[in-house]
Design an enzyme around this catalytic site. Structure first.
Site, mmCIF file in Angstrom:
data_model
loop_
_atom_site.group_PDB
_atom_site.id
_atom_site.type_symbol
_atom_site.label_atom_id
_atom_site.label_comp_id
_atom_site.label_asym_id
_atom_site.label_seq_id
_atom_site.Cartn_x
_atom_site.Cartn_y
_atom_site.Cartn_z
ATOM 1 N N CYS A 1 0.835 -1.197 0.000
ATOM 2 C CA CYS A 1 0.000 0.000 0.000
ATOM 3 C C CYS A 1 0.874 1.253 0.000
ATOM 4 C CB CYS A 1 -0.921 -0.018 1.218
ATOM 5 S SG CYS A 1 -1.977 1.452 1.288
ATOM 6 N N CYS B 1 -11.281 0.527 -0.342
ATOM 7 C CA CYS B 1 -10.686 0.282 0.975
ATOM 8 C C CYS B 1 -11.030 1.505 1.809
ATOM 9 C CB CYS B 1 -9.170 0.107 0.839
ATOM 10 S SG CYS B 1 -8.336 -0.080 2.439
ATOM 11 N N CYS C 1 -2.452 -1.254 -3.460
ATOM 12 C CA CYS C 1 -3.386 -0.311 -2.852
ATOM 13 C C CYS C 1 -2.679 1.047 -2.813
ATOM 14 C CB CYS C 1 -3.750 -0.774 -1.436
ATOM 15 S SG CYS C 1 -4.963 0.308 -0.630
HETATM 16 C C1 DTB Z 1 -5.104 3.232 6.955
HETATM 17 O O1 DTB Z 1 -6.316 3.142 7.207
HETATM 18 N N1 DTB Z 1 -4.148 3.269 7.861
HETATM 19 C C2 DTB Z 1 -2.851 3.408 7.251
HETATM 20 C C3 DTB Z 1 -3.192 3.331 5.755
HETATM 21 N N2 DTB Z 1 -4.615 3.302 5.727
HETATM 22 C C4 DTB Z 1 -2.636 4.308 4.832
HETATM 23 C C5 DTB Z 1 -2.118 4.627 7.722
HETATM 24 C C6 DTB Z 1 -1.844 4.659 9.195
HETATM 25 C C7 DTB Z 1 -0.997 5.854 9.508
HETATM 26 C C8 DTB Z 1 -0.587 5.919 10.934
HETATM 27 C C9 DTB Z 1 0.207 7.148 11.246
HETATM 28 C C10 DTB Z 1 1.539 7.224 10.530
HETATM 29 O O2 DTB Z 1 2.313 6.243 10.521
HETATM 30 O O3 DTB Z 1 1.849 8.294 10.008
#
Ligand code: DTB
Ligand code: SAM
Ligand code: SF4
Length: 343
Positions: free
Chosen positions: A123, A214, A154
């Site tokens: 992702c 998603c 993704c």
């Molecule tokens: C999602 O729902 N969570 C992920 C992803 N999609 C892109 C991102 C989490 C980020 C957490 C804070 C960071 O690491 O910056």
């Protein structure tokens, strides 16, 4: 000495088997979950809730398989938006430096390493309000090449304009991630630089382009139980509901407005996973941000509640994630294995 009586909590009406058997549930995709019905699920006795979630989970999935998904921040920091949880917003002093879009070769190296470590999904996240056309072109190349490695792809790039979702799909993007984050009535407390409707519009563009959606949210933002149920209602009532539902626990980052929010009770996080599983039976429910602070026991409960994906690799976007060795050991301990689908 007076004999001591052990006081048991009286079961609430929701605790009686008869009541839990008649909990209402929409029977077709066109029917909608009310927030009240979802709150009813949240308020079930924990064991009843997990039992029901397990039943739903086993009807749709191998309950011992978990998809391993690796995240990469392809464009970090300097974001114009004001999302109150996010370390990448330029306006908060979080220590995250703004960086340019990564080079294709570096992205591919990361994807190959993720695949070699056992991830089947990759992702790519960018700290944009949304991509400009000149930003999108290089991302399309990344998608094409990561897809060619045989991984599920993704991307999460912010709001999409007309035609952009089609370009991503044509490049081979399997899923577009765009979260609703929280309930509509709490949203304005967390983000003011774009509206809930903007998010719904992007989701519609993704759906219309024929891509998998998603879409999930964050819990532990200080929302009420009703608002948490409101988020799940929004997700479950999308028609069709998302194929993929990331449930994030707020990572409290110093410098963000939400850094000092009261931590959520871990069992309420587990309940959120179970309710997502029950209301979106065939979706992949992703145990997303927030695992670094969770014990193995809480994570095991999340799997029991129906989570069947996790972020794998030592970094989320800008914050930490458990070490690969710890995750492998956890899955081994639980007799679980990575789910792998050929792409
Ligand atoms: C999602 O729902 N969570 C992920 C992803 N999609 C892109 C991102 C989490 C980020 C957490 C804070 C960071 O690491 O910056
Ligand atoms: N900039 C794009 C956007 O916001 O649509 C994509 C990247 S953004 C970082 C992706 C998602 O990460 C957010 O919607 C949010 O759900 C999640 N996220 C960001 N910071 C988080 C945090 N501190 N804790 C938990 N989840 C977080
Ligand atoms: Fe920007 Fe996305 Fe972070 Fe919001 S969540 S500040 S849009 S990177």
């Amino acid at each position: 000495m007076p004999s001591q009586t052990v006081q048991f909590l009286r079961p609430s009406p929701a605790a009686t088997p008869a009541h839990s058997a008649i909990l209402s549930e929409p029977s077709t995709a066109a029917q909608r979950w009310s927030v009240a019905q979802i709150e009813e699920l949240f308020n079930m006795p924990f064991a009843d809730l997990l039992y029901r979630a397990q039943q739903v989970h086993r009807e749709h999935f191998d309950a011992n398989a978990v998809q391993l998904s690796t995240l990469l921040s392809i464009k970090t920091g300097g974001c114009s938006e004001d999302c109150g949880y996010c370390p990448q917003a330029a306006r908060y002093d979080t220590g995250v430096e703004s960086q340019a879009l990564m080079a294709l070769d570096d992205v591919l190296d990361a994807a190959r390493a993720a695949k070699a470590a056992g991830a089947s999904r990759f992702c790519m996240g960018a700290a944009w309000r949304g991509p400009k056309q000149r930003d999108l072109e290089p991302v399309l190349d990344m998608v094409r090449e990561v897809k060619a490695l045989g991984m599920e792809t993704c991307a999460t790039l912010g709001m999409l304009k007309d035609g952009q979702a089609e370009q991503l799909r044509e490049a081979g993007l399997d899923y577009y991630n765009h979260n609703l984050d929280t309930a509509p009535e709490f949203y304005g407390d967390i983000i003011t630089t774009r509206a809930y409707q903007d998010r719904l519009d992007t989701l519609e563009r993704v759906r219309d382009a024929g891509m998998n959606v998603c879409c999930g949210g964050i819990v532990g933002l200080g929302e009420s139980l009703t608002q948490r149920a409101g988020l799940i209602a929004q997700l479950a009532n999308l028609d069709p509901y998302p194929e993929s539902v990331p449930i994030n626990l707020l990572v409290q980052v110093e410098g963000t407005p939400l850094a000092d929010t009261d931590a959520l009770d871990p069992l309420d996080f587990v309940r959120t996973i179970a309710v997502a599983r029950i209301t979106m039976p065939a979706a992949r429910v992703r145990l997303s941000a927030g695992r670094q602070q969770m014990s193995d026991a809480v994570q095991a409960l999340c799997f029991l509640a129906g989570a069947n994906s996790m972020f794998y690799g030592e970094q989320l976007l800008t914050t930490g994630n458990p070490e690969v060795e710890r995750d492998r050991a956890l899955l081994d301990k639980l007799g679980m294995y990575p789910f792998a689908e050929q792409h």
